[in-house]
Design a protein around this motif. Structure first.
Motif, mmCIF file in Angstrom:
data_model
loop_
_atom_site.group_PDB
_atom_site.id
_atom_site.type_symbol
_atom_site.label_atom_id
_atom_site.label_comp_id
_atom_site.label_asym_id
_atom_site.label_seq_id
_atom_site.Cartn_x
_atom_site.Cartn_y
_atom_site.Cartn_z
ATOM 1 N N TYR A 117 -12.796 10.601 7.047
ATOM 2 C CA TYR A 117 -11.944 9.316 6.320
ATOM 3 C C TYR A 117 -12.525 8.763 4.964
ATOM 4 O O TYR A 117 -11.928 8.686 4.217
ATOM 5 N N PHE B 73 -17.984 1.461 9.801
ATOM 6 C CA PHE B 73 -16.973 2.100 11.090
ATOM 7 C C PHE B 73 -16.393 3.171 10.117
ATOM 8 O O PHE B 73 -16.561 3.297 8.849
ATOM 9 N N GLY B 74 -15.781 4.047 10.767
ATOM 10 C CA GLY B 74 -15.044 5.109 10.437
ATOM 11 C C GLY B 74 -15.665 6.538 10.348
ATOM 12 O O GLY B 74 -17.032 6.549 10.984
ATOM 13 N N LYS C 110 -10.848 9.007 1.450
ATOM 14 C CA LYS C 110 -10.637 7.655 0.871
ATOM 15 C C LYS C 110 -11.209 7.753 -0.489
ATOM 16 O O LYS C 110 -10.871 7.395 -1.386
ATOM 17 N N VAL D 298 -6.789 2.584 -2.222
ATOM 18 C CA VAL D 298 -7.067 1.122 -2.753
ATOM 19 C C VAL D 298 -7.311 1.066 -4.151
ATOM 20 O O VAL D 298 -8.250 1.918 -4.573
ATOM 21 N N PRO D 299 -6.493 0.298 -4.948
ATOM 22 C CA PRO D 299 -6.544 0.484 -6.341
ATOM 23 C C PRO D 299 -7.748 -0.361 -6.796
ATOM 24 O O PRO D 299 -7.762 -1.561 -6.788
ATOM 25 N N TYR D 300 -8.794 0.220 -7.417
ATOM 26 C CA TYR D 300 -9.709 -0.451 -8.081
ATOM 27 C C TYR D 300 -9.679 -0.168 -9.373
ATOM 28 O O TYR D 300 -9.715 0.711 -10.017
ATOM 29 N N ARG E 130 -11.133 -5.158 11.792
ATOM 30 C CA ARG E 130 -11.933 -4.246 12.589
ATOM 31 C C ARG E 130 -12.458 -4.790 14.058
ATOM 32 O O ARG E 130 -12.720 -4.300 14.762
ATOM 33 N N PHE F 147 -4.713 -3.942 2.920
ATOM 34 C CA PHE F 147 -5.740 -2.970 2.245
ATOM 35 C C PHE F 147 -7.083 -2.424 2.825
ATOM 36 O O PHE F 147 -7.273 -1.387 3.243
ATOM 37 N N MET G 265 -19.981 2.839 6.629
ATOM 38 C CA MET G 265 -21.329 2.536 7.342
ATOM 39 C C MET G 265 -21.093 1.514 8.602
ATOM 40 O O MET G 265 -21.549 1.629 9.605
ATOM 41 N N LYS H 124 -6.534 2.180 10.113
ATOM 42 C CA LYS H 124 -5.647 3.118 9.423
ATOM 43 C C LYS H 124 -4.440 2.538 9.043
ATOM 44 O O LYS H 124 -4.223 2.388 7.734
ATOM 45 N N LEU I 188 -20.295 2.075 1.894
ATOM 46 C CA LEU I 188 -20.944 0.902 2.716
ATOM 47 C C LEU I 188 -19.710 0.545 3.711
ATOM 48 O O LEU I 188 -20.083 0.039 4.619
ATOM 49 N N GLU I 189 -18.423 0.825 3.348
ATOM 50 C CA GLU I 189 -17.426 0.251 4.251
ATOM 51 C C GLU I 189 -17.454 1.395 5.471
ATOM 52 O O GLU I 189 -17.358 0.875 6.489
ATOM 53 N N GLN J 221 -2.657 4.610 3.249
ATOM 54 C CA GLN J 221 -3.720 3.886 3.652
ATOM 55 C C GLN J 221 -5.041 4.139 3.056
ATOM 56 O O GLN J 221 -6.322 3.323 3.240
ATOM 57 N N TYR K 192 -20.173 4.627 -3.645
ATOM 58 C CA TYR K 192 -21.141 3.676 -2.981
ATOM 59 C C TYR K 192 -20.286 2.639 -2.049
ATOM 60 O O TYR K 192 -20.705 2.152 -1.127
ATOM 61 N N PRO L 99 0.844 -1.153 0.018
ATOM 62 C CA PRO L 99 0.013 0.019 0.034
ATOM 63 C C PRO L 99 0.768 1.433 0.103
ATOM 64 O O PRO L 99 1.631 1.198 0.762
#
Lengths: 173, 282
Positions: free
Chosen positions: A143, A138-139, A147, A33-35, B171, B123, A136, B193, A133-134, A30, A129, A27
């Motif tokens: 962030y 946590f976080g 992200k 994230v490569p999509y 998590r 990741f 929702m 993180k 979802l991620e 943090q 989206y 990475p």
């Protein structure tokens, strides 16, 4: 080459790049994230029916989820992408979708500016989206925004590199 | 009635989209149970085979580092052999033992099984690894997984030849840990993180903590062998609200570069579980 066979080979190659190369890069940060895999949906021919798009999206999402071990996360995001794609194309292209042959959305068939808009809108939808979802689970909001921006820019760069460097045969109109 | 059909016809694609979306989301929000479902086991078996093929190629690139790690571990183990240790002569005494059973004999509680890591991620918010060792080779759910340098995670799903490991970078990680110096029981969590930093909570402020202190697994865990390295304290913050520290812990193991792991089997696990279930019944 038959459209179906061509797309199956393309799907295998794209999945390979996403799962075994992009997923294994150490990475950079943090937030990044490569999509890249959703370029498969972006590249499907214009005349793919909306039902077929949804089913293909579901399949692609499940494949990615199998390797990322996040059941449903990528599936949900790709489904949204597959559902919205016809609307975005309708907005950007004056022609009826049925008028097209087997052409795919490229920078030649659509023009560079409309194609870029098409990629940007759908990339933001997909990543937004997915990260929502991620988030929702946590976080914090900061962030989430960070992200979204970082990941989407990397995705955009990857998709544009894919578009510019991979030669796809299209009849120039 | 006609209107209903018209409505369904008109919005058929949207309804299909909603159904698929619901399927995906329901899978997402039950992901804790996912790994034990039939689909979960099937998919890990399939993706595991593919990952295994690709890992065969990848593992060539890290052979040198892997070798060095194993050599270091070998040296450490060799130095622990009884043949390499001397006892002071004065403590030796010849005694005729009248007890026929050697009650001082030790027996093994933890068994280490070597396993190959075939896929890994750092990741995501929930990171999993996959090991090429499954129920056919004696892996069960809830077993601990450790690497040469320290703790990696816990087995959560097992198929016949593969097993899924929830790494510490997850998590929902919760692991009881202690400072190697002694006192202080804490809880290791991950804030999602930095893949090289874990958080250690609940160490009381009465304990003196310095940067660089080693954090190890507690002797009270029923899965992890006591004293395995988890990481090293990298920053100390006082929690204003409670009487505890919040410690940042640099992981002992480099999670982005794990190729070999050991699955730890606790031979007393069944006995412990029985005792626990008895307690719960009462």
């Amino acid at each position: 080459m038959n459209v179906v066979i061509k797309n199956i080979i393309r799907l295998i190659l794209i999945m390979f790049v996403q799962v075994f190369i992009l997923n294994n890069i150490t990475p950079l940060h943090q937030l990044i994230v490569p999509y890249f895999y959703f370029i498969f949906i972006l590249w499907l021919p214009f005349k793919t029916s909306r039902v077929a798009l949804l089913f293909i999206g579901f399949l692609v999402g499940m494949l990615v989820d199998m390797f990322y071990k996040t059941p449903g996360l990528h599936t949900a995001a790709v489904l949204l992408l597959a559902y919205l794609r016809p609307f975005v194309i309708g907005l950007l292209m004056p022609k009826e979708i049925t008028e097209w042959g087997n052409e795919e959305p490229t920078r030649f068939t659509m023009g560079l500016a409309p194609f870029t808009t098409y990629v940007i809108i759908l990339t933001l939808m997909h990543n937004g989206y997915l990260i929502l979802l991620e988030w929702m689970n946590f976080g914090s909001f900061l962030y989430f925004m960070g992200k979204l921006i970082a990941t989407s820019s990397v995705s955009l760069i990857l998709v544009m590199i894919g578009e510019l460097f991979i030669h796809r045969k299209t009849r120039n109109r | 009635m006609r209107n209903i059909f018209l409505f369904i016809r008109r919005y058929a694609i949207f309804i299909l989209f909603l159904i698929m979306q619901t399927t995906a989301l329901s899978m997402l929000f039950s992901y804790n149970r996912f790994h034990s479902t039939l689909y979960g086991m099937f998919s890990s078996e399939v993706s595991g085979r593919l990952n295994d093929r690709v890992d065969n190629v990848y593992s060539y690139f890290s052979l040198r580092e892997e070798n060095e790690k194993l050599r270091a571990q070998n040296a450490q183990l060799l130095s622990q052999l009884p043949s390499g240790q001397l006892f002071a002569d004065t403590t030796k005494r010849l005694v005729r033992d009248t007890v026929k059973i050697d009650s001082t004999n030790s027996y093994r509680q933890f068994e280490f099984m070597d396993a190959h890591v075939i896929s890994n991620s750092v990741f995501l918010q929930q990171n999993y690894m996959m090991l090429h060792r499954g129920s056919n080779q004696g892996v069960q759910a809830n077993m601990a997984v450790v690497g040469p340098e320290g703790v990696i995670g816990t087995v959560i799903g097992v198929s016949s030849n593969m097993s899924t490991v929830m790494s510490l970078l997850h998590r929902q990680t919760k692991l009881i840990a202690v400072l190697k110096k002694g006192s202080g029981l804490g809880e290791i969590v991950w804030d999602g993180k930095d893949p090289q930093t874990l958080i250690l909570n609940k160490i009381p402020k009465t304990v003196v903590v310095k940067v660089g202190d080693t954090v190890v697994t507690s002797p009270y865990s029923d899965r992890f062998p006591p004293g395995m390295n988890i990481g090293f304290v990298s920053a100390v913050t006082n929690d204003q609200e409670t009487n505890t520290y919040i410690l940042k812990v640099r992981t002992a193991i480099d999670f982005s570069n794990v190729h070999h792991a050991f699955v730890v089997k606790n031979k007393l696990q069944n006995e412990m579980d029985e005792l626990k279930s008895k307690l719960n019944k009462e």
